[in-house]
Design a protein around this motif. Sequence first.
Motif, short mmCIF file in Angstrom:
data_model
loop_
_atom_site.label_atom_id
_atom_site.label_comp_id
_atom_site.label_asym_id
_atom_site.label_seq_id
_atom_site.Cartn_x
_atom_site.Cartn_y
_atom_site.Cartn_z
N PHE A 173 -8.48 5.38 -2.16
CA PHE A 173 -9.67 5.13 -1.34
C PHE A 173 -9.91 6.35 -0.45
O PHE A 173 -9.11 6.63 0.44
CB PHE A 173 -9.48 3.87 -0.51
N PRO A 174 -11.00 7.06 -0.68
CA PRO A 174 -11.18 8.34 0.03
C PRO A 174 -11.38 8.19 1.53
O PRO A 174 -11.12 9.13 2.27
CB PRO A 174 -12.44 8.93 -0.63
N HIS A 175 -11.81 6.99 1.96
CA HIS A 175 -12.09 6.83 3.38
C HIS A 175 -10.86 6.38 4.17
O HIS A 175 -10.93 6.24 5.38
CB HIS A 175 -13.23 5.85 3.59
N LEU A 176 -9.75 6.15 3.48
CA LEU A 176 -8.54 5.70 4.16
C LEU A 176 -7.46 6.77 4.10
O LEU A 176 -7.40 7.56 3.17
CB LEU A 176 -8.01 4.42 3.50
N THR A 177 -6.55 6.75 5.10
CA THR A 177 -5.43 7.68 5.08
C THR A 177 -4.42 7.24 4.03
O THR A 177 -4.51 6.14 3.48
CB THR A 177 -4.71 7.69 6.44
N LEU A 237 -12.31 2.61 -8.28
CA LEU A 237 -11.98 2.30 -6.88
C LEU A 237 -12.15 0.81 -6.60
O LEU A 237 -11.34 0.21 -5.89
CB LEU A 237 -12.88 3.10 -5.94
N THR A 248 -9.98 4.04 10.35
CA THR A 248 -10.89 3.20 9.60
C THR A 248 -10.22 1.87 9.28
O THR A 248 -10.71 1.10 8.49
CB THR A 248 -11.32 3.89 8.29
#
Lengths: 373, 265
Positions: free
Chosen positions: A101-105, B160, B263
């Motif tokens: 997931f690109p938005h998560l670390t 994803l 996030t």
Amino acid sequence: MPADDIDPWDDPTAKPLIRFDRVTKRFGEFTAINNLSLNIFETEFFALLGPSGCGKTTLMRMLAGFESPTEGHIFLSGQDLAPIPPNKRMVNMMFQSYALFPHLTIYDNIAFGLRRQKTPKAELAERVDEMLNLTRLEKFAHRKPDQISGGQRQRVALARSLAKKPKLLLLDEPLGALDKKLRQETQFELMDIQEKTGTTFVIVTHDQEEAMTVASRVAVMDEGQLVQVSTPDVIYEMPNSVYVADFIGDVNLIEGKAKKVEDGIDLNWAENQPTLHCKTNKSVSNGQICHLAIRPEKITIQSDTPETKNKVQGTILDIAYLGNISTYHVQLSSGHVIKAQTSNTRRIARRSFTWEDTVWLSWTETAGIVLDK
Amino acid sequence: MKRYSWFNVTSLAAGFAFLYLPILILIIYSFNENRLVTIWAGFSTKWYVELFQNELFLDAAWVTLQVAVISSTVATVLGVMAAYVLIRAGRFWGQTLFSGLIYAPLVMPEIITGLSLLLLFIGIGLDRGITTIVLAHTTFSMCFVSVVVSSRLVLFDRSLEEAALDLGCTHWQAFQLVTLPNILPAIISGWLLAFTLSLDDLVIASFSAGPGATTLPIRIWSSVRLGVSPEINALSTILIGFVTFGIILASLISKWKSLSNSTDL
């Protein structure tokens, strides 16, 4: 691994973890999987091997729950998987594209599955740290996926799919995006992790070396069916068909008419050439067309006439020098080209043969294998 | 290649002049003391003061803002849903027809859209006012949102979502936790596009507006017919300021979004 000597796939009483029972999958007119039955056992590292379009990915996606069989059933620990949606299965998958997931670390990627099952905070942190530790990613926990290298991303994907302690881990071409050196290292890492965690792994690959290296058993697939399911050494040494022999490694295939003799067959393969003898207990009828498969490394190349029964003479057409080994392409008077391999134990300057040389090729009567399909 | 060659500088200057010179002139003249728009007579903010005392303009501005916010929000929800279905549902019967139908309003002459909506509103007996303008604006701006969002969804790696399902998400959770954060920039820019379109629409609004609700563009247009007043310049300057602020804000939000690490939900 079970303590007794017998492997679970040879033990008729062993209960399989996964059982495919006459599974067929069609996409419209196209049949991706054709009436396939297969057992996979606990703690196995099972490889599905085949060219693209052979149905191996479909088989894996049915285990994950992204496709459902048109006919037949799939059982996991004796339970029919059909009514269970992907998010309720004790199965996790490592995607070919990694699908991080690109938005998560990195940390949050690994924790993602645990958070969905409402794992208590302390336990979650412990488990994520354990996974980071296992895949040596502690330093990168607070980076985003686009801030790490391809090899590290591969390890994040592995850690994320192992975090929920699945009964079964599916790996879809897990090393496809890595370069050769890294791929070989990672293969050993994968085997290590599989042993440490004791999870059952099913890997899909089109790379036969990869399948041979990592797997306890390999299933060779073609056109939606299993051609052969066995351990890597049996697949290599005793392929059951021309397809398998040709798909795994390098092989010489000599077609001819069989003649039954006492301990095997004689193969009449070309006019004005002596027959080739091969020991086999396969029942082959007289005059049947079959193939003799011989691996290049089992063929001896020399300039003097050999003593053995199986020998042919030809001239060297090509030499492929690979450093550690050389492969000689030898053309016979019948037009056949036979590949023979030798280890380069001496320096290349002292090589005994060169282009256009006339040489003898020979092999023992047990070196080859007779294939009737 | 030199970065500051005369060719690069000239073409950049010419391009920007072409785009922004008229707007710049408008802004400058909004601070003109003179009642005659084209003759400079010194700096003054009196037209702004007059503008804020003009009830007609203020009412129209309030209507415009309400219409823009509501219609762009509804259009964004509908547009995202349409884009998601068209890109994600796989092949279904009539898919080509549906996607064609969604994108058709992009090239439909506004006057036709306006006229057909007017006929519909009269036909079903809906009194023209804010509601009808909102409906009309939602209709034509949702296709813009849908275009922007679907172009992002096409690039979005489908595995994803599968990974999210695989890790225990329901379909809705997968959309909420994985798809939405990743297409959010497209959704924001779609919303802004819809907002801007609604803000400056004249043609469709004139068909669907009623006596009780007039939007700013209609008000400006009707007062310009009596002669351009410096008040209009002042109003336009404020509008430009509004839009510029919105765009800067949106780009800052998406930048902050991509930089932040927190996030976790």
